[in-house]
Design a protein around this motif. Structure first.
Motif, short mmCIF file in Angstrom:
data_model
loop_
_atom_site.label_atom_id
_atom_site.label_comp_id
_atom_site.label_asym_id
_atom_site.label_seq_id
_atom_site.Cartn_x
_atom_site.Cartn_y
_atom_site.Cartn_z
N GLN A 67 0.85 -1.20 0.00
CA GLN A 67 0.00 0.00 0.00
C GLN A 67 0.88 1.25 0.00
O GLN A 67 0.66 2.22 -0.72
N TYR A 68 1.95 1.23 0.77
CA TYR A 68 2.92 2.35 0.85
C TYR A 68 3.56 2.58 -0.52
O TYR A 68 3.60 3.70 -1.04
N ARG A 69 3.94 1.50 -1.19
CA ARG A 69 4.57 1.65 -2.52
C ARG A 69 3.54 2.10 -3.56
O ARG A 69 3.84 2.87 -4.46
N ARG A 70 2.28 1.63 -3.41
CA ARG A 70 1.23 2.03 -4.37
C ARG A 70 0.99 3.53 -4.27
O ARG A 70 0.74 4.21 -5.27
N LYS A 71 1.09 4.04 -3.02
CA LYS A 71 0.86 5.49 -2.84
C LYS A 71 1.94 6.26 -3.60
O LYS A 71 1.66 7.22 -4.31
N ILE A 72 3.20 5.80 -3.49
CA ILE A 72 4.32 6.47 -4.21
C ILE A 72 4.07 6.37 -5.72
O ILE A 72 4.13 7.37 -6.44
N VAL A 73 3.71 5.18 -6.19
CA VAL A 73 3.48 4.97 -7.63
C VAL A 73 2.30 5.82 -8.10
O VAL A 73 2.35 6.47 -9.15
N VAL A 96 8.75 -2.90 -25.32
CA VAL A 96 9.26 -2.62 -23.96
C VAL A 96 9.14 -3.89 -23.13
O VAL A 96 8.08 -4.52 -23.08
N VAL A 97 10.25 -4.28 -22.50
CA VAL A 97 10.25 -5.42 -21.58
C VAL A 97 10.66 -4.86 -20.22
O VAL A 97 11.80 -4.45 -20.06
N THR A 98 9.68 -4.73 -19.31
CA THR A 98 10.04 -4.10 -18.04
C THR A 98 9.99 -5.06 -16.86
O THR A 98 9.16 -5.98 -16.83
N GLN A 99 10.90 -4.85 -15.91
CA GLN A 99 10.88 -5.58 -14.64
C GLN A 99 10.07 -4.78 -13.62
O GLN A 99 9.80 -5.24 -12.53
N ASN A 100 9.71 -3.56 -13.99
CA ASN A 100 9.03 -2.67 -13.05
C ASN A 100 7.56 -3.04 -12.93
O ASN A 100 6.97 -3.57 -13.86
N VAL A 101 7.01 -2.73 -11.76
CA VAL A 101 5.60 -3.07 -11.51
C VAL A 101 4.77 -1.78 -11.42
O VAL A 101 3.61 -1.79 -11.01
N ASP A 102 5.39 -0.64 -11.83
CA ASP A 102 4.76 0.67 -11.58
C ASP A 102 3.85 1.16 -12.69
O ASP A 102 3.29 2.26 -12.59
N ASN A 103 3.72 0.40 -13.79
CA ASN A 103 2.75 0.75 -14.83
C ASN A 103 3.08 2.03 -15.60
O ASN A 103 2.27 2.55 -16.37
N LEU A 104 4.27 2.61 -15.38
CA LEU A 104 4.58 3.92 -15.99
C LEU A 104 4.77 3.84 -17.49
O LEU A 104 4.46 4.79 -18.21
N HIS A 105 5.29 2.73 -18.02
CA HIS A 105 5.44 2.63 -19.49
C HIS A 105 4.07 2.68 -20.16
O HIS A 105 3.89 3.36 -21.16
N ARG A 106 3.11 1.94 -19.60
CA ARG A 106 1.75 1.94 -20.19
C ARG A 106 1.16 3.33 -20.07
O ARG A 106 0.59 3.87 -21.01
N ARG A 107 1.34 3.96 -18.89
CA ARG A 107 0.75 5.30 -18.71
C ARG A 107 1.41 6.31 -19.64
O ARG A 107 0.79 7.28 -20.06
N GLU A 115 5.25 -7.02 -19.01
CA GLU A 115 5.52 -6.77 -17.58
C GLU A 115 5.96 -8.10 -16.95
O GLU A 115 5.13 -8.95 -16.62
N LEU A 116 7.27 -8.27 -16.82
CA LEU A 116 7.80 -9.57 -16.36
C LEU A 116 7.45 -9.86 -14.90
O LEU A 116 7.31 -11.02 -14.51
N HIS A 117 7.37 -8.81 -14.09
CA HIS A 117 7.19 -9.03 -12.64
C HIS A 117 5.84 -8.55 -12.14
O HIS A 117 5.66 -8.32 -10.95
N GLY A 118 4.86 -8.41 -13.06
CA GLY A 118 3.50 -8.07 -12.66
C GLY A 118 3.26 -6.58 -12.56
O GLY A 118 4.04 -5.77 -13.07
N ASN A 119 2.18 -6.22 -11.87
CA ASN A 119 1.72 -4.83 -11.84
C ASN A 119 1.16 -4.52 -10.46
O ASN A 119 0.19 -5.15 -10.03
N ILE A 120 1.79 -3.57 -9.78
CA ILE A 120 1.45 -3.29 -8.37
C ILE A 120 0.03 -2.75 -8.23
O ILE A 120 -0.53 -2.76 -7.13
N GLU A 121 -0.60 -2.31 -9.32
CA GLU A 121 -1.96 -1.77 -9.22
C GLU A 121 -3.00 -2.88 -9.34
O GLU A 121 -4.19 -2.64 -9.31
N LYS A 122 -2.53 -4.13 -9.49
CA LYS A 122 -3.48 -5.25 -9.61
C LYS A 122 -3.34 -6.18 -8.41
O LYS A 122 -2.28 -6.23 -7.79
#
Ligand code: BV8
Ligand code: ZN
Length: 246
Positions: A67-73, A96-107, A115-122
């Motif tokens: 939840q803390y990281r989602r707030k930052i994202v 784009v092949v990202t290890q990030n879970v922050d959804n910023l490339h899509r945005r 998204e190799l490591h998933g998506n923190i908003e899901k």
């Protein structure tokens, strides 16, 4: 920043370009990286948090960390590096092949993102696997429980968990098929994602690193540019498009 003519002419001849990215590309959006000086792993240990056993042992603590990281994202925006990668789509076939879970490339508007490591908003229920892709309010604190009684977890890949097969397979194929493979803002320490540069190199791609410092992968790259991704990428695009003829 000046780019060698050999590098620029090889890039101009390319058709398929892969951008393999890690937490460093989102650093200028205000999202802390994992292993840097200010990295989040300094405060927490990955084994304590980013794995399933930690979640089962202490679901509330792990849930609150996300939840803390989602707030930052949630309050972060794509930066010039993400936006320049979208611009590259005008001149190349970009993946784009990202290890990030922050959804910023899509945005930012990238059309093809693995998204190799998933998506923190899901999120999903560990028992019935129902997906909950709406954000959970901050209150009440603690891990939410599904109607079926199962705990709800972030839809990210934890240590010891398999990467989503379709994402990794798609990323592998794009890497094998790439003419140029950019490695941006990653320490290239986490596997199997870190195999991808090697797969691209073996298939004949030109490996180009963009990082603020040398990494595990630097000596296997054809070119390394040591500065912020938000500086290097826009300057590279300018160099590419200001002398289209040569
Ligand atoms: C698995 C999601 C099957 C959750 C993360 C070999 C094969 C397979 C597995 C392994 C293997 N060897 C070891 C393993 C186990 C493990 C692993 O790799 N461990 C490592 C630490 C040795 N791998 C796994 O467990 C994977 N699962 O393979 O399952 C299996 C199962 C059991 C046993 C065997 C196999 C799952 C790995 C995924 C873990 N999930 N995150 C979450 O986010 O909470 S990992 C985490 O690390 C993030 O996803 C992150 O993206 C990733 C990589 O980190 P980076 O993105 O590189 O970030 P970092 O901070 O390290 O570096 C930032 C870089 O940016 C730095 O270089 C810095 O200089 C640079 N930088 C900073 N600012 C800028 C910049 N660059 C440019 N501009 C700037 N402004
Ligand atoms: Zn359920």
């Amino acid at each position: 920043m000046n780019f060698e003519s050999g590098f620029l002419s090889r890039l101009k001849r390319a058709k398929k370009v892969v951008f393999f990215t890690g937490a460093g590309i989102s650093a200028e959006s205000g999202i802390p990286t994992f292993r840097g000086k200010e990295g989040i792993w300094n405060k927490f240990k990955p084994e304590e948090l980013a794995n399933f056993d930690a979640f089962i042992k202490n679901p509330d603590m792990v849930w609150e960390w996300y939840q803390y990281r989602r707030k930052i994202v949630g309050s972060a925006n794509p930066n010039k590096a993400h936006e320049t990668i979208v611009e590259f789509e005008k001149y190349f076939e970009v993946t784009v092949v990202t290890q990030n879970v922050d959804n910023l490339h899509r945005r930012a508007g990238s059309s093809h993102v693995y998204e190799l490591h998933g998506n923190i908003e899901k999120n999903y229920c560990v028992k019935c696997r129902t997906h909950f892709d709406i954000p959970f309010s901050e209150e009440p604190k603690g891990v939410p429980v599904c109607d079926c009684g199962g705990l709800i977890r972030p839809d990210v890949v934890w240590f010891g968990e398999l990467l989503p097969h379709d994402q990794y397979q798609g990323a592998e194929e794009a890497s094998e098929d790439s003419d140029v493979f950019f490695i941006i803002g990653t320490s290239a320490l986490v596997y199997p994602a870190a195999y991808l540069p090697e797969i691209a190199r073996r298939a004949g791609a030109m490996l180009v690193e963009v990082n603020i410092e040398a990494t595990e992968i630097s000596d296997r790259c054809d070119y390394s540019f040591y500065d912020k991704a938000g500086t290097v990428l826009p300057e590279l695009l300018k160099a590419l498009t200001s002398h289209p003829q040569n």
